[in-house]
Scaffold this motif. Structure first.
Motif, PDB file in Angstrom:
ATOM      1  N   SER A   5     -72.085 -37.677 -45.069  1.00  0.00           N
ATOM      2  CA  SER A   5     -72.573 -37.002 -46.125  1.00  0.00           C
ATOM      3  C   SER A   5     -72.223 -35.437 -46.390  1.00  0.00           C
ATOM      4  N   HIS A   6     -71.984 -35.214 -47.635  1.00  0.00           N
ATOM      5  CA  HIS A   6     -71.772 -33.619 -47.904  1.00  0.00           C
ATOM      6  C   HIS A   6     -73.117 -33.156 -48.252  1.00  0.00           C
ATOM      7  N   CYS A   7     -73.317 -31.950 -47.538  1.00  0.00           N
ATOM      8  CA  CYS A   7     -74.554 -30.932 -47.829  1.00  0.00           C
ATOM      9  C   CYS A   7     -73.901 -29.692 -47.989  1.00  0.00           C
ATOM     10  N   ILE A   8     -74.201 -29.274 -49.413  1.00  0.00           N
ATOM     11  CA  ILE A   8     -73.315 -28.332 -49.934  1.00  0.00           C
ATOM     12  C   ILE A   8     -74.398 -27.144 -50.350  1.00  0.00           C
ATOM     13  N   LEU A   9     -74.315 -25.871 -50.191  1.00  0.00           N
ATOM     14  CA  LEU A   9     -75.218 -24.800 -50.690  1.00  0.00           C
ATOM     15  C   LEU A   9     -74.330 -24.020 -51.569  1.00  0.00           C
ATOM     16  N   VAL A  10     -74.884 -23.925 -52.760  1.00  0.00           N
ATOM     17  CA  VAL A  10     -74.038 -22.641 -53.764  1.00  0.00           C
ATOM     18  C   VAL A  10     -75.094 -21.635 -53.714  1.00  0.00           C
ATOM     19  N   MET A  11     -74.422 -20.578 -53.391  1.00  0.00           N
ATOM     20  CA  MET A  11     -75.289 -19.592 -53.115  1.00  0.00           C
ATOM     21  C   MET A  11     -74.811 -18.104 -53.949  1.00  0.00           C
ATOM     22  N   GLY A  12     -75.828 -17.370 -54.008  1.00  0.00           N
ATOM     23  CA  GLY A  12     -75.429 -15.982 -54.934  1.00  0.00           C
ATOM     24  C   GLY A  12     -76.782 -15.557 -55.484  1.00  0.00           C
ATOM     25  N   VAL A  13     -76.685 -14.149 -55.859  1.00  0.00           N
ATOM     26  CA  VAL A  13     -77.793 -13.570 -56.438  1.00  0.00           C
ATOM     27  C   VAL A  13     -78.158 -14.200 -57.871  1.00  0.00           C
ATOM     28  N   SER A  14     -79.116 -13.830 -58.326  1.00  0.00           N
ATOM     29  CA  SER A  14     -79.682 -14.448 -59.635  1.00  0.00           C
ATOM     30  C   SER A  14     -78.662 -14.280 -60.758  1.00  0.00           C
ATOM     31  N   GLY A  15     -78.211 -15.231 -61.506  1.00  0.00           N
ATOM     32  CA  GLY A  15     -77.290 -14.824 -62.380  1.00  0.00           C
ATOM     33  C   GLY A  15     -75.909 -15.008 -62.105  1.00  0.00           C
ATOM     34  N   SER A  16     -75.766 -15.711 -60.827  1.00  0.00           N
ATOM     35  CA  SER A  16     -74.143 -15.825 -60.588  1.00  0.00           C
ATOM     36  C   SER A  16     -73.914 -17.250 -60.958  1.00  0.00           C
ATOM     37  N   GLY A  17     -74.803 -18.079 -61.308  1.00  0.00           N
ATOM     38  CA  GLY A  17     -74.493 -19.400 -61.886  1.00  0.00           C
ATOM     39  C   GLY A  17     -74.541 -20.479 -60.697  1.00  0.00           C
ATOM     40  N   LYS A  18     -75.587 -20.337 -60.075  1.00  0.00           N
ATOM     41  CA  LYS A  18     -75.697 -21.323 -59.006  1.00  0.00           C
ATOM     42  C   LYS A  18     -75.953 -22.732 -59.604  1.00  0.00           C
ATOM     43  N   SER A  19     -76.989 -22.899 -60.586  1.00  0.00           N
ATOM     44  CA  SER A  19     -77.362 -23.915 -61.205  1.00  0.00           C
ATOM     45  C   SER A  19     -76.256 -24.766 -61.987  1.00  0.00           C
ATOM     46  N   THR A 138     -80.582  -6.636 -50.614  1.00  0.00           N
ATOM     47  CA  THR A 138     -80.714  -7.621 -49.778  1.00  0.00           C
ATOM     48  C   THR A 138     -79.768  -8.584 -49.350  1.00  0.00           C
ATOM     49  N   LEU A 139     -78.903  -8.638 -50.122  1.00  0.00           N
ATOM     50  CA  LEU A 139     -77.686  -9.640 -49.961  1.00  0.00           C
ATOM     51  C   LEU A 139     -76.890  -9.267 -48.701  1.00  0.00           C
ATOM     52  N   GLU A 140     -76.834 -10.386 -47.654  1.00  0.00           N
ATOM     53  CA  GLU A 140     -75.950 -10.127 -46.710  1.00  0.00           C
ATOM     54  C   GLU A 140     -74.616 -11.208 -46.981  1.00  0.00           C
ATOM     55  N   PRO A 141     -73.577 -10.753 -47.581  1.00  0.00           N
ATOM     56  CA  PRO A 141     -72.494 -11.544 -48.133  1.00  0.00           C
ATOM     57  C   PRO A 141     -72.201 -12.285 -46.800  1.00  0.00           C
ATOM     58  N   PRO A 142     -71.798 -13.679 -47.305  1.00  0.00           N
ATOM     59  CA  PRO A 142     -71.372 -14.400 -46.057  1.00  0.00           C
ATOM     60  C   PRO A 142     -69.963 -14.213 -45.948  1.00  0.00           C
ATOM     61  N   THR A 143     -69.512 -14.324 -44.410  1.00  0.00           N
ATOM     62  CA  THR A 143     -68.068 -13.983 -44.084  1.00  0.00           C
ATOM     63  C   THR A 143     -67.248 -15.224 -44.415  1.00  0.00           C
ATOM     64  N   ALA A 144     -65.922 -14.870 -44.425  1.00  0.00           N
ATOM     65  CA  ALA A 144     -64.968 -15.999 -44.728  1.00  0.00           C
ATOM     66  C   ALA A 144     -65.051 -17.315 -44.102  1.00  0.00           C
ATOM     67  N   ASP A 145     -65.475 -17.184 -42.527  1.00  0.00           N
ATOM     68  CA  ASP A 145     -65.836 -18.198 -41.890  1.00  0.00           C
ATOM     69  C   ASP A 145     -67.201 -19.045 -41.986  1.00  0.00           C
ATOM     70  N   GLU A 146     -68.042 -18.336 -42.877  1.00  0.00           N
ATOM     71  CA  GLU A 146     -69.205 -19.081 -43.051  1.00  0.00           C
ATOM     72  C   GLU A 146     -69.184 -19.565 -44.611  1.00  0.00           C
ATOM     73  N   ALA A 147     -68.241 -19.126 -45.516  1.00  0.00           N
ATOM     74  CA  ALA A 147     -68.379 -19.538 -46.954  1.00  0.00           C
ATOM     75  C   ALA A 147     -67.144 -19.401 -47.620  1.00  0.00           C
ATOM     76  N   PHE A 148     -66.948 -20.352 -48.594  1.00  0.00           N
ATOM     77  CA  PHE A 148     -65.921 -20.126 -49.427  1.00  0.00           C
ATOM     78  C   PHE A 148     -66.551 -19.168 -50.684  1.00  0.00           C
ATOM     79  N   ARG A 149     -65.623 -18.108 -50.883  1.00  0.00           N
ATOM     80  CA  ARG A 149     -66.223 -16.942 -51.857  1.00  0.00           C
ATOM     81  C   ARG A 149     -65.376 -17.218 -53.026  1.00  0.00           C
ATOM     82  N   VAL A 150     -65.988 -16.980 -54.324  1.00  0.00           N
ATOM     83  CA  VAL A 150     -65.410 -17.150 -55.706  1.00  0.00           C
ATOM     84  C   VAL A 150     -65.884 -16.268 -56.489  1.00  0.00           C
ATOM     85  N   ASP A 151     -64.985 -15.472 -57.100  1.00  0.00           N
ATOM     86  CA  ASP A 151     -65.474 -14.673 -58.371  1.00  0.00           C
ATOM     87  C   ASP A 151     -65.941 -15.303 -59.397  1.00  0.00           C
ATOM     88  N   ILE A 152     -67.267 -15.149 -59.948  1.00  0.00           N
ATOM     89  CA  ILE A 152     -67.873 -15.813 -60.926  1.00  0.00           C
ATOM     90  C   ILE A 152     -67.295 -15.558 -62.401  1.00  0.00           C
TER      91      ILE A 152
END
Length: 170
Positions: A5-19, A138-152
């Motif tokens: 199964s895929h377990c995926i977290l879409v993360m970011g601060v409020s307003g980033s488009g998570k939903s 508060t944000l501790e941005p994930p590093t490249a080895d932890e997450a895939f980062r994309v510009d909103i």
């Protein structure tokens, strides 16, 4: 028990488009989408509605609930995408207790873009410049080895396509 199964977290601060992005990712991979906001306690929602940022203690039970959701989907060998701010590395570590192979999509944006989105989205219990600034500090941005980062600023379609390509390589 190891599952596919895929377990995926879409993360970011409020307003980033998570939903929005989370629903699109879920639809693209045949997963269910869970909005973490739906699992806040009434006390936490009331606190945020008053413009008071949550602290680690406020988030403790909420994160445990989300980790349990990941754990349940894994045990049922089902795909799930959860949209959650997951601001700190520790919070993401709690979520990984339910999904050790958690894949993370980090939606990154400038304060200006985020504030514009928050001001345009209408009624939501999370509102205000002060609350955004609290999350950004508060944000501790994930590093490249932890997450895939994309510009909103990219289109939702482009974001989903990039993340799908990442998943195939991960």
């Amino acid at each position: 028990m190891e599952t596919t199964s895929h377990c995926i977290l879409v993360m970011g601060v409020s307003g980033s488009g998570k939903s929005h992005i989370g629903r699109d990712v879920a639809a693209s991979i045949g997963a269910e989408f869970v909005d973490a906001d739906d699992h806040h306690s009434p006390t936490s929602i009331a606190k945020m509605s008053r413009g008071e940022p949550l602290n680690d203690e406020d988030r403790e039970g909420w994160l445990a609930t989300l980790a349990d959701i990941f754990r349940r989907y894994r045990s049922e060998n089902r795909h799930v995408v959860i949209g959650c701010s997951a601001l700190k590395r520790h919070y993401r570590d709690v979520l990984r207790q339910g999904a050790p192979n958690l894949k993370i999509l980090y939606l990154h944006g400038s304060r200006e873009v985020l504030l514009q989105r928050l001001n345009n989205r209408g009624s939501h219990f999370f509102a205000g410049e002060h609350m955004l600034d609290s999350q950004l500090s508060t944000l501790e941005p994930p590093t490249a080895d932890e997450a895939f980062r994309v510009d909103i600023r990219e289109s939702p379609k482009a974001i989903v396509e990039q993340f799908e390509s990442y998943l195939k390589l991960a």
